[in-house]
Design a protein around this motif. Structure first.
Motif, PDB file in Angstrom:
ATOM      1  N   ALA A  61     -24.096  -0.208  67.676  1.00 13.74           N
ATOM      2  CA  ALA A  61     -23.562  -1.505  67.251  1.00 13.74           C
ATOM      3  C   ALA A  61     -22.082  -1.569  67.596  1.00 13.74           C
ATOM      4  CB  ALA A  61     -23.762  -1.714  65.764  1.00 13.74           C
ATOM      5  N   GLY A  62     -21.580  -2.776  67.809  1.00 14.68           N
ATOM      6  CA  GLY A  62     -20.166  -2.972  68.103  1.00 14.68           C
ATOM      7  C   GLY A  62     -19.672  -4.271  67.502  1.00 14.68           C
ATOM      8  N   ILE A  63     -18.349  -4.353  67.313  1.00 16.25           N
ATOM      9  CA  ILE A  63     -17.751  -5.530  66.708  1.00 16.25           C
ATOM     10  C   ILE A  63     -16.399  -5.787  67.359  1.00 16.25           C
ATOM     11  CG2 ILE A  63     -16.694  -4.192  64.823  1.00 16.25           C
ATOM     12  CD1 ILE A  63     -17.361  -6.593  62.969  1.00 16.25           C
ATOM     13  N   ASN A  64     -16.081  -7.053  67.589  1.00 15.75           N
ATOM     14  CA  ASN A  64     -14.811  -7.367  68.240  1.00 15.75           C
ATOM     15  C   ASN A  64     -13.653  -7.269  67.251  1.00 15.75           C
ATOM     16  OD1 ASN A  64     -15.275  -9.694  66.764  1.00 15.75           O
ATOM     17  ND2 ASN A  64     -14.634 -11.090  68.395  1.00 15.75           N
ATOM     18  N   TRP A  65     -12.463  -7.476  67.756  1.00 17.77           N
ATOM     19  CA  TRP A  65     -11.267  -7.283  66.932  1.00 17.77           C
ATOM     20  C   TRP A  65     -11.265  -8.183  65.694  1.00 17.77           C
ATOM     21  CZ3 TRP A  65      -7.508  -4.628  65.171  1.00 17.77           C
ATOM     22  CH2 TRP A  65      -6.374  -5.226  64.618  1.00 17.77           C
ATOM     23  N   SER A  66     -11.622  -9.434  65.852  1.00 23.86           N
ATOM     24  CA  SER A  66     -11.558 -10.368  64.723  1.00 23.86           C
ATOM     25  C   SER A  66     -12.755 -10.269  63.791  1.00 23.86           C
ATOM     26  CB  SER A  66     -11.439 -11.804  65.242  1.00 23.86           C
ATOM     27  OG  SER A  66     -12.646 -12.194  65.881  1.00 23.86           O
ATOM     28  N   GLY A  67     -13.816  -9.614  64.259  1.00 25.04           N
ATOM     29  CA  GLY A  67     -15.030  -9.534  63.455  1.00 25.04           C
ATOM     30  C   GLY A  67     -15.973 -10.703  63.657  1.00 25.04           C
ATOM     31  N   SER A  68     -15.649 -11.587  64.593  1.00 25.53           N
ATOM     32  CA  SER A  68     -16.451 -12.785  64.796  1.00 25.53           C
ATOM     33  C   SER A  68     -17.626 -12.573  65.732  1.00 25.53           C
ATOM     34  CB  SER A  68     -15.560 -13.900  65.367  1.00 25.53           C
ATOM     35  OG  SER A  68     -15.052 -13.526  66.638  1.00 25.53           O
ATOM     36  N   SER A  69     -17.644 -11.452  66.447  1.00 24.05           N
ATOM     37  CA  SER A  69     -18.710 -11.192  67.404  1.00 24.05           C
ATOM     38  C   SER A  69     -19.219  -9.768  67.244  1.00 24.05           C
ATOM     39  CB  SER A  69     -18.194 -11.396  68.832  1.00 24.05           C
ATOM     40  OG  SER A  69     -19.210 -11.139  69.776  1.00 24.05           O
ATOM     41  N   THR A  70     -20.545  -9.623  67.217  1.00 26.08           N
ATOM     42  CA  THR A  70     -21.170  -8.311  67.086  1.00 26.08           C
ATOM     43  C   THR A  70     -22.259  -8.136  68.131  1.00 26.08           C
ATOM     44  OG1 THR A  70     -22.734  -9.170  65.442  1.00 26.08           O
ATOM     45  CG2 THR A  70     -20.722  -8.139  64.607  1.00 26.08           C
ATOM     46  N   LEU A  71     -22.531  -6.876  68.445  1.00 25.77           N
ATOM     47  CA  LEU A  71     -23.619  -6.510  69.347  1.00 25.77           C
ATOM     48  C   LEU A  71     -24.436  -5.420  68.685  1.00 25.77           C
ATOM     49  CD1 LEU A  71     -21.976  -6.178  72.902  1.00 25.77           C
ATOM     50  CD2 LEU A  71     -23.583  -7.929  72.159  1.00 25.77           C
ATOM     51  N   TYR A  72     -25.745  -5.420  68.928  1.00 27.70           N
ATOM     52  CA  TYR A  72     -26.626  -4.408  68.383  1.00 27.70           C
ATOM     53  C   TYR A  72     -27.611  -3.937  69.438  1.00 27.70           C
ATOM     54  CZ  TYR A  72     -24.986  -5.937  63.792  1.00 27.70           C
ATOM     55  OH  TYR A  72     -24.203  -6.250  62.711  1.00 27.70           O
ATOM     56  N   ALA A  73     -27.953  -2.673  69.380  1.00 27.03           N
ATOM     57  CA  ALA A  73     -29.062  -2.179  70.173  1.00 27.03           C
ATOM     58  C   ALA A  73     -30.343  -2.811  69.649  1.00 27.03           C
ATOM     59  CB  ALA A  73     -29.137  -0.657  70.079  1.00 27.03           C
ATOM     60  N   ASP A  74     -31.288  -3.040  70.544  1.00 31.24           N
ATOM     61  CA  ASP A  74     -32.550  -3.665  70.119  1.00 31.24           C
ATOM     62  C   ASP A  74     -33.249  -2.852  69.029  1.00 31.24           C
ATOM     63  OD1 ASP A  74     -33.495  -4.913  73.425  1.00 31.24           O
ATOM     64  OD2 ASP A  74     -32.191  -5.741  71.865  1.00 31.24           O
ATOM     65  N   SER A  75     -33.096  -1.549  69.099  1.00 32.37           N
ATOM     66  CA  SER A  75     -33.808  -0.664  68.174  1.00 32.37           C
ATOM     67  C   SER A  75     -33.306  -0.786  66.736  1.00 32.37           C
ATOM     68  CB  SER A  75     -33.680   0.786  68.636  1.00 32.37           C
ATOM     69  OG  SER A  75     -32.322   1.163  68.707  1.00 32.37           O
ATOM     70  N   VAL A  76     -32.119  -1.365  66.522  1.00 32.57           N
ATOM     71  CA  VAL A  76     -31.577  -1.445  65.166  1.00 32.57           C
ATOM     72  C   VAL A  76     -31.384  -2.883  64.689  1.00 32.57           C
ATOM     73  CG1 VAL A  76     -30.405   0.754  65.543  1.00 32.57           C
ATOM     74  CG2 VAL A  76     -29.115  -1.368  65.792  1.00 32.57           C
ATOM     75  N   LYS A  77     -31.622  -3.843  65.543  1.00 33.05           N
ATOM     76  CA  LYS A  77     -31.447  -5.243  65.149  1.00 33.05           C
ATOM     77  C   LYS A  77     -32.286  -5.582  63.927  1.00 33.05           C
ATOM     78  CE  LYS A  77     -30.168  -7.383  69.548  1.00 33.05           C
ATOM     79  NZ  LYS A  77     -30.623  -8.257  70.661  1.00 33.05           N
ATOM     80  N   GLY A  78     -31.669  -6.264  62.986  1.00 31.96           N
ATOM     81  CA  GLY A  78     -32.357  -6.648  61.769  1.00 31.96           C
ATOM     82  C   GLY A  78     -32.350  -5.581  60.701  1.00 31.96           C
ATOM     83  N   ARG A  79     -31.930  -4.363  61.047  1.00 30.04           N
ATOM     84  CA  ARG A  79     -31.886  -3.269  60.065  1.00 30.04           C
ATOM     85  C   ARG A  79     -30.459  -2.798  59.803  1.00 30.04           C
ATOM     86  NH1 ARG A  79     -34.117   1.514  61.258  1.00 30.04           N
ATOM     87  NH2 ARG A  79     -33.830   1.310  63.531  1.00 30.04           N
ATOM     88  N   PHE A  80     -29.629  -2.806  60.834  1.00 29.10           N
ATOM     89  CA  PHE A  80     -28.244  -2.314  60.723  1.00 29.10           C
ATOM     90  C   PHE A  80     -27.278  -3.496  60.784  1.00 29.10           C
ATOM     91  CE2 PHE A  80     -28.858   2.209  62.690  1.00 29.10           C
ATOM     92  CZ  PHE A  80     -29.909   2.446  61.826  1.00 29.10           C
ATOM     93  N   THR A  81     -26.161  -3.354  60.066  1.00 28.45           N
ATOM     94  CA  THR A  81     -25.115  -4.365  60.093  1.00 28.45           C
ATOM     95  C   THR A  81     -23.756  -3.687  60.214  1.00 28.45           C
ATOM     96  OG1 THR A  81     -26.421  -5.830  58.660  1.00 28.45           O
ATOM     97  CG2 THR A  81     -24.073  -6.307  58.883  1.00 28.45           C
ATOM     98  N   ILE A  82     -22.989  -4.130  61.205  1.00 31.89           N
ATOM     99  CA  ILE A  82     -21.640  -3.599  61.383  1.00 31.89           C
ATOM    100  C   ILE A  82     -20.636  -4.601  60.824  1.00 31.89           C
ATOM    101  CG2 ILE A  82     -21.393  -4.554  63.718  1.00 31.89           C
ATOM    102  CD1 ILE A  82     -19.785  -2.012  64.442  1.00 31.89           C
ATOM    103  N   SER A  83     -19.565  -4.081  60.237  1.00 36.14           N
ATOM    104  CA  SER A  83     -18.517  -4.949  59.698  1.00 36.14           C
ATOM    105  C   SER A  83     -17.189  -4.209  59.781  1.00 36.14           C
ATOM    106  CB  SER A  83     -18.822  -5.332  58.242  1.00 36.14           C
ATOM    107  OG  SER A  83     -18.913  -4.181  57.434  1.00 36.14           O
ATOM    108  N   ARG A  84     -16.102  -4.941  59.630  1.00 38.00           N
ATOM    109  CA  ARG A  84     -14.791  -4.296  59.681  1.00 38.00           C
ATOM    110  C   ARG A  84     -13.835  -4.982  58.724  1.00 38.00           C
ATOM    111  NH1 ARG A  84     -12.688  -4.447  65.583  1.00 38.00           N
ATOM    112  NH2 ARG A  84     -10.854  -3.465  64.624  1.00 38.00           N
ATOM    113  N   ASP A  85     -12.824  -4.222  58.308  1.00 42.23           N
ATOM    114  CA  ASP A  85     -11.757  -4.733  57.454  1.00 42.23           C
ATOM    115  C   ASP A  85     -10.447  -4.321  58.110  1.00 42.23           C
ATOM    116  OD1 ASP A  85      -9.802  -5.196  55.518  1.00 42.23           O
ATOM    117  OD2 ASP A  85     -11.106  -4.663  53.871  1.00 42.23           O
ATOM    118  N   ASN A  86      -9.819  -5.245  58.819  1.00 37.17           N
ATOM    119  CA  ASN A  86      -8.606  -4.908  59.564  1.00 37.17           C
ATOM    120  C   ASN A  86      -7.424  -4.603  58.643  1.00 37.17           C
ATOM    121  OD1 ASN A  86      -9.930  -5.139  61.982  1.00 37.17           O
ATOM    122  ND2 ASN A  86      -9.213  -7.206  62.409  1.00 37.17           N
TER     123      ASN A  86
END
Length: 124
Positions: free
Chosen positions: A49-74
């Protein structure tokens, strides 16, 4: 330089949950995208999983979509990975990573800094 330290790994039964955290220190200003990769024994390190600097855009591997969530607190220089419905095939060492670019990508070669990794084991 940016230093990354992961925490939160462990042993959980299948269908259980874990939350990984990553604390960044050093030169964390300037807009870093961040992500999580994993590596199982005998396998290549793969994007989770990945997340952009602002937290507005995320990417997930197909194998974890719907199960994993990425987040950040700058404000706290942290990124987290909430993992639900864990499966035995999720067992791996999980690595936190950061790149000197605000845009999120999934290619391993695009990331510049890596943590030491934390073990996640989901038992059947």
């Amino acid at each position: 330089q940016v230093q990354l330290v992961e925490s939160g790994g462990g042993l959980v039964q299948a269908e259980g949950s874990l939350r990984l955290s990553c604390a960044a220190s050093g030169r964390t200003t300037g807009g870093y995208a961040m992500g999580w990769f994993r590596q199982a024994p005998g396998k290549k390190r793969e994007f989770v999983a990945g997340i952009n600097w602002s937290g507005s855009s995320t990417l997930y591997a197909d194998s974890v979509k719907g199960r994993f969530t990425i987040s950040r607190d700058n404000a706290k220089n942290t990124v987290a990975l909430q993992m639900n419905s864990l499966k035995p095939e999720d067992t791996a060492v999980y690595y936190c990573t950061a790149r000197r670019n605000p845009l999120v990508v999934s290619r391993l070669e695009e990331y510049d800094y890596w943590g030491q990794g934390t073990q996640v084991t989901a038992s059947s």
